[in-house]
Scaffold this motif. Structure first.
Motif, PDB file in Angstrom:
ATOM      1  N   ARG A   1      17.436  39.104  29.267  1.00 45.56           N
ATOM      2  CA  ARG A   1      17.318  37.637  29.246  1.00 45.56           C
ATOM      3  C   ARG A   1      16.878  37.102  30.607  1.00 45.56           C
ATOM      4  O   ARG A   1      16.070  36.173  30.698  1.00 45.56           O
ATOM      5  CB  ARG A   1      18.644  37.005  28.826  1.00 45.56           C
ATOM      6  N   LYS A   2      17.406  37.696  31.691  1.00 47.72           N
ATOM      7  CA  LYS A   2      17.021  37.273  33.033  1.00 47.72           C
ATOM      8  C   LYS A   2      15.521  37.475  33.256  1.00 47.72           C
ATOM      9  O   LYS A   2      14.834  36.626  33.848  1.00 47.72           O
ATOM     10  CB  LYS A   2      17.806  38.066  34.080  1.00 47.72           C
TER      11      LYS A   2
ATOM     12  N   GLU B   1      13.232  37.610  30.875  1.00 48.94           N
ATOM     13  CA  GLU B   1      12.513  36.652  30.029  1.00 48.94           C
ATOM     14  C   GLU B   1      12.508  35.265  30.649  1.00 48.94           C
ATOM     15  O   GLU B   1      11.507  34.544  30.589  1.00 48.94           O
ATOM     16  CB  GLU B   1      13.130  36.644  28.628  1.00 48.94           C
ATOM     17  N   GLN B   2      13.623  34.906  31.272  1.00 51.43           N
ATOM     18  CA  GLN B   2      13.677  33.618  31.960  1.00 51.43           C
ATOM     19  C   GLN B   2      12.742  33.611  33.168  1.00 51.43           C
ATOM     20  O   GLN B   2      12.071  32.616  33.450  1.00 51.43           O
ATOM     21  CB  GLN B   2      15.113  33.317  32.393  1.00 51.43           C
ATOM     22  N   HIS B   3      12.686  34.734  33.871  1.00 49.10           N
ATOM     23  CA  HIS B   3      11.825  34.816  35.045  1.00 49.10           C
ATOM     24  C   HIS B   3      10.354  34.670  34.649  1.00 49.10           C
ATOM     25  O   HIS B   3       9.592  33.953  35.317  1.00 49.10           O
ATOM     26  CB  HIS B   3      12.046  36.153  35.758  1.00 49.10           C
ATOM     27  N   TYR B   4       9.956  35.374  33.563  1.00 49.20           N
ATOM     28  CA  TYR B   4       8.553  35.338  33.155  1.00 49.20           C
ATOM     29  C   TYR B   4       8.253  34.207  32.167  1.00 49.20           C
ATOM     30  O   TYR B   4       7.101  34.023  31.766  1.00 49.20           O
ATOM     31  CB  TYR B   4       8.156  36.680  32.539  1.00 49.20           C
ATOM     32  N   LYS B   5       9.312  33.495  31.733  1.00 52.23           N
ATOM     33  CA  LYS B   5       9.165  32.309  30.877  1.00 52.23           C
ATOM     34  C   LYS B   5       8.506  32.621  29.531  1.00 52.23           C
ATOM     35  O   LYS B   5       7.759  31.813  28.983  1.00 52.23           O
ATOM     36  CB  LYS B   5       8.364  31.217  31.600  1.00 52.23           C
ATOM     37  N   GLN B   6       8.815  33.802  29.008  1.00 54.56           N
ATOM     38  CA  GLN B   6       8.346  34.158  27.663  1.00 54.56           C
ATOM     39  C   GLN B   6       9.125  35.369  27.155  1.00 54.56           C
ATOM     40  O   GLN B   6       9.636  36.159  27.951  1.00 54.56           O
ATOM     41  CB  GLN B   6       6.853  34.433  27.631  1.00 54.56           C
TER      42      GLN B   6
ATOM     43  N   GLN C   1      21.832  40.923  29.079  1.00 54.62           N
ATOM     44  CA  GLN C   1      21.736  39.883  30.099  1.00 54.62           C
ATOM     45  C   GLN C   1      20.557  40.132  31.039  1.00 54.62           C
ATOM     46  O   GLN C   1      19.822  39.207  31.395  1.00 54.62           O
ATOM     47  CB  GLN C   1      23.030  39.806  30.896  1.00 54.62           C
TER      48      GLN C   1
ATOM     49  N   TRP D   1      16.902  44.526  37.217  1.00 57.50           N
ATOM     50  CA  TRP D   1      16.527  44.075  35.883  1.00 57.50           C
ATOM     51  C   TRP D   1      15.363  44.921  35.355  1.00 57.50           C
ATOM     52  O   TRP D   1      15.343  45.296  34.175  1.00 57.50           O
ATOM     53  CB  TRP D   1      16.092  42.608  35.911  1.00 57.50           C
TER      54      TRP D   1
END
Length: 297
Positions: free
Chosen positions: A38-39, A41-46, A35, A6
């Motif tokens: 997005r992964k 962004e989901q990992h870092y929550k922002q 994708q 990623w």
């Protein structure tokens, strides 16, 4: 632990600035690139990107993730290189510099390769901005530039200097202000900057390059002095470009009261782990530049 694939996708996206180009470069689909982002962004929550039409800009968090990803991937790549081969004269070396430096250094590095055939020298001629861009994009291992850059992801180390020369046709005995005004100027990509440095330090009349009639322009480092040799104008060039010109009998290099030299900086990615062969190349170049400076003094 964040997925390194990623991170590689994200770094490539930031450096290309385009989802489609990133997909092509990484042999992925464009949805696959999205994708991976997005992964992350989901990992870092922002959010890392602000989408603007078909383009994007980085958020503050996106900048921080990009900088850290560069360091992480660079260190891992360096470690992989070191583990696979740490022979001081074995493996590829990708280096670039402005043209005048390249004319001097590329033959020296080829001589080194002839002694150590397992080396593979890949030398590119590029302006300072091009060297910096390709370093950041990991297309180069090392770069030499003639000005101190401001790229936060690159480290710059003073490495030497190269004198600037005023060159006229051989028929000009003295480069008086009037004779230069009559001759006119042969321009080249670095000409305005180098002329400002040298002429500004030696001629009180000098204000800007446009004072001279522009007699021509050439962007090929080996041919810039061709119109000078034919009597069409004067030029300001670095020493290595002048000394490599084939028709020395047709030009005259003038000593001036206030000599000016351009600095030379070694540029590399910040936090870059250097395998032994790159350290060897750096030592060879430093030695060569040191010998050249010593012989000039």
């Amino acid at each position: 632990m964040v997925n390194l694939t990623w991170l590689q996708t994200y770094v490539t996206l930031v450096e290309t600035g385009h989802f489609t180009q990133t997909a092509n470069k990484l042999a992925m689909t464009q949805p696959g690139v999205s994708q991976h982002v997005r992964k992350l962004e989901q990992h870092y929550k922002q959010p890392l990107l602000n989408r603007i039409g078909k383009g994007f800009e980085l958020t503050q968090a996106g900048h921080r993730v990009y900088q850290q990803a560069q360091r992480t991937l660079g260190e891992l790549a360096g470690l992989e290189q070191q583990l696979s081969t740490d022979d001081p004269f074995n493996g590829p070396v990708r280096i670039a510099s402005p043209g005048s430096l390249g004319l001097e250094l590329y033959p020296l590095l080829l001589n080194l390769q002839s002694k150590h055939p397992k080396l593979s020298i890949e030398y590119s001629f590029a302006p300072n901005t091009g060297v910096e861009r390709d370093l950041v994009a990991r297309k180069l291992d090392l770069g030499l530039v003639t000005r101190l850059g401001e790229r936060p992801d690159l480290a710059y180390q003073p490495f030497g200097e190269e004198a600037l020369c005023l060159v006229t046709p051989a028929t000009v005995p003295e480069p008086t202000w009037d004779s230069l005004m009559t001759l006119g100027y042969i321009d080249h990509p670095d000409g305005p900057h180098q002329a400002n440095l040298l002429l500004g330090a030696n001629y009180p009349e000098y204000q800007q390059l446009s004072q001279f009639i522009k007699r021509g322009f050439c962007n090929h480092i080996s041919l810039i002095l061709e119109p000078v040799a034919q009597g069409l104008g004067f030029a300001v060039l670095p020493k290595f470009a002048v000394s490599s010109f084939a028709k020395q009998e047709a030009i005259r290099v003038h000593g001036l009261p206030n000599p000016i030299a351009e600095p030379i900086y070694l540029a590399q990615r910040r936090h870059q782990a250097l395998p032994t062969r790159l350290q060897s190349i750096i030592s060879e170049i430093a030695s060569a530049l040191g010998q050249i400076e010593a012989s000039s003094n």
